[in-house]
Design a protein around this motif. Structure first.
Motif, mmCIF file in Angstrom:
data_model
loop_
_atom_site.group_PDB
_atom_site.id
_atom_site.type_symbol
_atom_site.label_atom_id
_atom_site.label_comp_id
_atom_site.label_asym_id
_atom_site.label_seq_id
_atom_site.Cartn_x
_atom_site.Cartn_y
_atom_site.Cartn_z
ATOM 1 N N SER A 46 65.666 37.932 70.645
ATOM 2 C CA SER A 46 65.184 38.161 69.277
ATOM 3 C C SER A 46 66.296 38.494 68.288
ATOM 4 O O SER A 46 66.326 37.951 67.179
ATOM 5 N N GLU A 50 67.539 36.204 65.143
ATOM 6 C CA GLU A 50 67.570 36.702 63.767
ATOM 7 C C GLU A 50 68.947 36.484 63.141
ATOM 8 O O GLU A 50 69.067 36.018 61.999
ATOM 9 N N GLU A 51 70.006 36.805 63.879
ATOM 10 C CA GLU A 51 71.368 36.655 63.355
ATOM 11 C C GLU A 51 71.694 35.206 63.026
ATOM 12 O O GLU A 51 72.183 34.896 61.933
ATOM 13 N N CYS A 53 69.647 32.662 62.556
ATOM 14 C CA CYS A 53 68.792 32.135 61.487
ATOM 15 C C CYS A 53 69.258 32.648 60.126
ATOM 16 O O CYS A 53 69.283 31.883 59.150
ATOM 17 N N ARG A 54 69.657 33.901 60.050
ATOM 18 C CA ARG A 54 70.190 34.439 58.778
ATOM 19 C C ARG A 54 71.466 33.717 58.373
ATOM 20 O O ARG A 54 71.671 33.396 57.195
#
Length: 158
Positions: A46, A50-51, A53-54
């Motif tokens: 997860s 997140e990293e 995708c950012r």
């Protein structure tokens, strides 16, 4: 211990799986550009999702700053490709399956969750001359790097 600011970023050649097949990406091929080099523990987790995708969302902003983003993990290039396709990640994901580059940069995290050694969550900004201008290793792999500090460093480099 991670490589410090001011150090010449060690060159490497790692494989990345693209739609065209396996390609070799060399850090030295980015000389003359700014590079954000990210190390992350494992695909399909997860915080790593997140990293990445950012950072995918920030690709245009970094492009305007004449910076490339590269991300390294100890996953196989095939696992990285499947993850990137599933999550819409458009950053080159580089496989350090043998952990040599992760070790060279001083960001090998031993014995995570009883699984084995993985890359720590780390960020390096490399200037146009190939020197490390920013280095961060998070104390805990569940903590994201300081994106604002990374972008600020990239923005102030000539």
């Amino acid at each position: 211990m991670a490589l410090p600011v001011g150090t010449a970023a060690p060159d490497f050649a790692l494989k990345s799986k693209t739609p065209e097949g396996l390609v070799e990406i060399r850090l030295s091929s980015f000389r003359g550009r700014k590079v954000v080099l990210l190390f992350f523990p494992l695909a399909f987790t997860s915080v790593c999702t997140e990293e990445m995708c950012r950072m995918t969302e920030a690709l245009n902003a970094y492009g305007r700053l004449d910076a490339s983003i590269l991300a390294v993990s100890v996953d196989s290039p095939f696992a990285q490709e499947a993850w990137a396709q599933r999550e819409g990640i458009h950053i080159p994901l580089l496989s350090d399956l043998n952990k040599e580059v992760t070790r060279t940069y001083g960001v090998l995290l031993p014995g995570v969750l009883g699984i084995g050694d993985v890359a720590a969550r780390a960020a390096f900004v490399i200037d146009r001359q190939g020197k490390i201008a920013y280095a961060e290793v998070t104390a805990n792999p569940t903590v994201l790097p300081r994106f604002s500090a990374i972008e600020e460093t990239v923005g102030r480099l000539d």
